[in-house]
Write an enzyme that holds these catalytic residues in place. Structure first.
Site, PDB file in Angstrom:
ATOM      1  N   PRO A   2      46.393  33.505  35.544  1.00 35.51           N
ATOM      2  CA  PRO A   2      45.907  32.256  36.133  1.00 35.51           C
ATOM      3  C   PRO A   2      44.802  31.638  35.286  1.00 35.51           C
ATOM      4  O   PRO A   2      43.772  32.262  35.056  1.00 35.51           O
ATOM      5  CB  PRO A   2      45.374  32.676  37.504  1.00 35.51           C
ATOM      6  CG  PRO A   2      46.004  33.994  37.786  1.00 35.51           C
ATOM      7  CD  PRO A   2      46.217  34.643  36.460  1.00 35.51           C
ATOM      8  N   GLU A   3      45.053  30.449  34.787  1.00 36.76           N
ATOM      9  CA  GLU A   3      44.053  29.705  34.036  1.00 36.76           C
ATOM     10  C   GLU A   3      43.677  28.486  34.871  1.00 36.76           C
ATOM     11  O   GLU A   3      44.055  28.405  36.038  1.00 36.76           O
ATOM     12  CB  GLU A   3      44.625  29.283  32.674  1.00 36.76           C
ATOM     13  CG  GLU A   3      45.124  30.465  31.858  1.00 36.76           C
ATOM     14  CD  GLU A   3      45.723  30.058  30.521  1.00 36.76           C
ATOM     15  OE1 GLU A   3      45.334  29.011  29.976  1.00 36.76           O
ATOM     16  OE2 GLU A   3      46.592  30.801  30.017  1.00 36.76           O
ATOM     17  N   LYS A  57      37.762  29.334  35.713  1.00 36.80           N
ATOM     18  CA  LYS A  57      38.814  30.125  36.342  1.00 36.80           C
ATOM     19  C   LYS A  57      38.341  30.762  37.645  1.00 36.80           C
ATOM     20  O   LYS A  57      39.057  31.566  38.233  1.00 36.80           O
ATOM     21  CB  LYS A  57      39.296  31.223  35.383  1.00 36.80           C
ATOM     22  CG  LYS A  57      39.908  30.697  34.094  1.00 36.80           C
ATOM     23  CD  LYS A  57      40.260  31.836  33.158  1.00 36.80           C
ATOM     24  CE  LYS A  57      40.547  31.312  31.755  1.00 36.80           C
ATOM     25  NZ  LYS A  57      40.707  32.410  30.788  1.00 36.80           N
ATOM     26  N   HIS A 105      49.280  46.351  47.295  1.00 42.96           N
ATOM     27  CA  HIS A 105      48.076  46.004  46.521  1.00 42.96           C
ATOM     28  C   HIS A 105      47.208  44.958  47.218  1.00 42.96           C
ATOM     29  O   HIS A 105      46.521  44.192  46.557  1.00 42.96           O
ATOM     30  CB  HIS A 105      48.430  45.506  45.116  1.00 42.96           C
ATOM     31  CG  HIS A 105      49.309  46.438  44.357  1.00 42.96           C
ATOM     32  ND1 HIS A 105      48.948  47.721  44.031  1.00 42.96           N
ATOM     33  CD2 HIS A 105      50.562  46.274  43.869  1.00 42.96           C
ATOM     34  CE1 HIS A 105      49.919  48.304  43.368  1.00 42.96           C
ATOM     35  NE2 HIS A 105      50.918  47.457  43.261  1.00 42.96           N
ATOM     36  N   ARG A 124      46.785  44.729  39.314  1.00 41.22           N
ATOM     37  CA  ARG A 124      46.021  45.336  38.216  1.00 41.22           C
ATOM     38  C   ARG A 124      44.519  45.369  38.460  1.00 41.22           C
ATOM     39  O   ARG A 124      43.792  45.978  37.684  1.00 41.22           O
ATOM     40  CB  ARG A 124      46.307  44.584  36.911  1.00 41.22           C
ATOM     41  CG  ARG A 124      47.730  44.778  36.474  1.00 41.22           C
ATOM     42  CD  ARG A 124      48.027  44.042  35.196  1.00 41.22           C
ATOM     43  NE  ARG A 124      49.425  43.660  35.184  1.00 41.22           N
ATOM     44  CZ  ARG A 124      49.998  42.947  34.242  1.00 41.22           C
ATOM     45  NH1 ARG A 124      49.301  42.504  33.235  1.00 41.22           N
ATOM     46  NH2 ARG A 124      51.264  42.644  34.310  1.00 41.22           N
ATOM     47  N   ARG A 272      44.432  38.222  20.834  1.00 38.07           N
ATOM     48  CA  ARG A 272      45.491  37.831  21.762  1.00 38.07           C
ATOM     49  C   ARG A 272      46.734  37.401  20.999  1.00 38.07           C
ATOM     50  O   ARG A 272      46.635  36.809  19.923  1.00 38.07           O
ATOM     51  CB  ARG A 272      45.029  36.657  22.652  1.00 38.07           C
ATOM     52  CG  ARG A 272      43.864  36.963  23.546  1.00 38.07           C
ATOM     53  CD  ARG A 272      44.278  37.859  24.699  1.00 38.07           C
ATOM     54  NE  ARG A 272      43.140  38.351  25.456  1.00 38.07           N
ATOM     55  CZ  ARG A 272      42.786  39.639  25.498  1.00 38.07           C
ATOM     56  NH1 ARG A 272      43.454  40.543  24.828  1.00 38.07           N
ATOM     57  NH2 ARG A 272      41.745  40.015  26.209  1.00 38.07           N
TER      58      ARG A 272
END
Length: 306
Positions: A2-3, A57, A105, A124, A272
């Site tokens: 998510p940006e 963000k 989760h 995560r 990246r």
DNA sequence: CTCGATCCCTGGACGC
DNA sequence: TGCGTCCAGGGATCGA
């Protein structure tokens, strides 16, 4: 993943769904990504969600003061406060009926006064949640760079020109610009025809301004399409975004450039994976792309496009 | 100032 | 079928 556009999409959905609701109680699962878990349990119940904002963000749930009972008002803990939420890579936040079974989760459940729960799931746990008083929030938000949607030509140039770092690293640096991540960095570099490994100091004024305009255009379009869903991004209504259909560089290694048909290549820049067209985005001296993987890899993704 | 490396974490893709 | 390995990546941190 998510940006800015994805977080903006989630924030808008939340605004529709939970504004004005009061938090009744808090249930926590794993808490290693929460700043101070007990602060949530202690200070959230009784507060109303008055606004949902985005900062880079981050999402900020603005919470009302606690009223009524005489409470020891130490540390401003009865005063208005905020819940800071970062989705990390796999974070999702959405309301659900409290009776609905929990997704795997799920680590935070905020019971609301209308029988729903605001639930945060994050496989995560790269996300972050923090309860912050006004003073702590102000401290938290210092050091962030310009909003890429609002930044002026002059300020953008001031933040890029003269820097000896690679343009990709600068775009990703939240203290330079807040909200840009790997996908939209690569997409805007492709549009601006600038190689991700170029140094800020080596870009001319015109290139830097093109970069800014492409970045803004892409972010705006991505917001309209509710962000990019690569693996598992879903907005506050549980819907995927559509912008991934418009990606021109990100994730397109070995596929042909939409402008010149040359194979898109990949290189590691700023730690990246970075995707670029070696013809449209000429690399700086001595910078090599990764060799193209042999056929047979990524069949699923290749077939799935369009 | 800027760099790369390392860690955090899990699911999915891939190779054998 | 199943197991091991690698990769995705935002951000913090550390040493060069």
């Amino acid at each position: 993943m998510p940006e800015l556009p994805e977080v903006e999409t989630v924030a808008r959905g939340l605004r529709q769904a939970i504004l004005g609701r009061r938090i009744v109680s808090v249930t926590l699962g794993k808490t290693d990504f929460i700043d101070d878990p007990s602060a949530l349990e202690q200070h959230l119940p009784g507060r109303q969600i008055e606004a949902v904002e985005r900062y880079g963000k981050f999402m900020l749930l603005r919470l009302s003061a606690v009223h009524g009972e005489a409470r020891p008002a130490t540390n401003g803990n009865a005063m208005p406060a905020s819940l800071l939420v970062h989705l990390g890579m796999t974070g999702q936040i959405a309301p659900a009926p409290a009776v609905q079974p929990l997704e795997k989760h799920t680590h935070v459940c905020l019971l609301l006064d209308d029988g729903r729960e605001l639930r945060y799931t994050d496989a995560r746990r790269f996300g972050r949640i923090a309860y912050l008083t006004k003073a702590l929030l102000a401290e938290e938000l210092t050091g962030f760079g310009a909003d890429p949607l609002e930044v002026s030509k002059e300020e953008f140039a001031g933040r890029i020109c003269g820097r000896r770092a690679r343009i990709k690293a600068l775009l990703l640096d939240q203290s330079v610009l807040r909200g840009v991540g790997n996908i939209y960095a690569d997409e805007s570099l492709w549009r601006a025809k600038i190689h991700p490994a170029r140094l800020g100091v080596n870009l001319n004024k015109k290139q830097v301004e093109t970069m800014r305009r492409m970045l803004q255009d892409i972010l705006q379009k991505a917001i309209v399409l509710r962000g990019s869903s690569i693996s598992d991004f879903l907005d506050a209504e549980g819907q995927p975004g559509e912008y991934q259909r418009h990606h021109r560089a990100y994730g397109r290694e070995g596929k042909s450039c939409y402008r010149c048909k040359t194979s898109i290549r990949r290189a590691i820049v700023a730690g990246r994976s970075s995707y670029f067209c070696p013809r449209c985005q000429p690399s700086p001296r001595g910078f090599a792309a990764l060799p193209l993987p042999q056929r047979g890899k990524k069949i699923t993704q290749r077939r799935r496009e369009r």
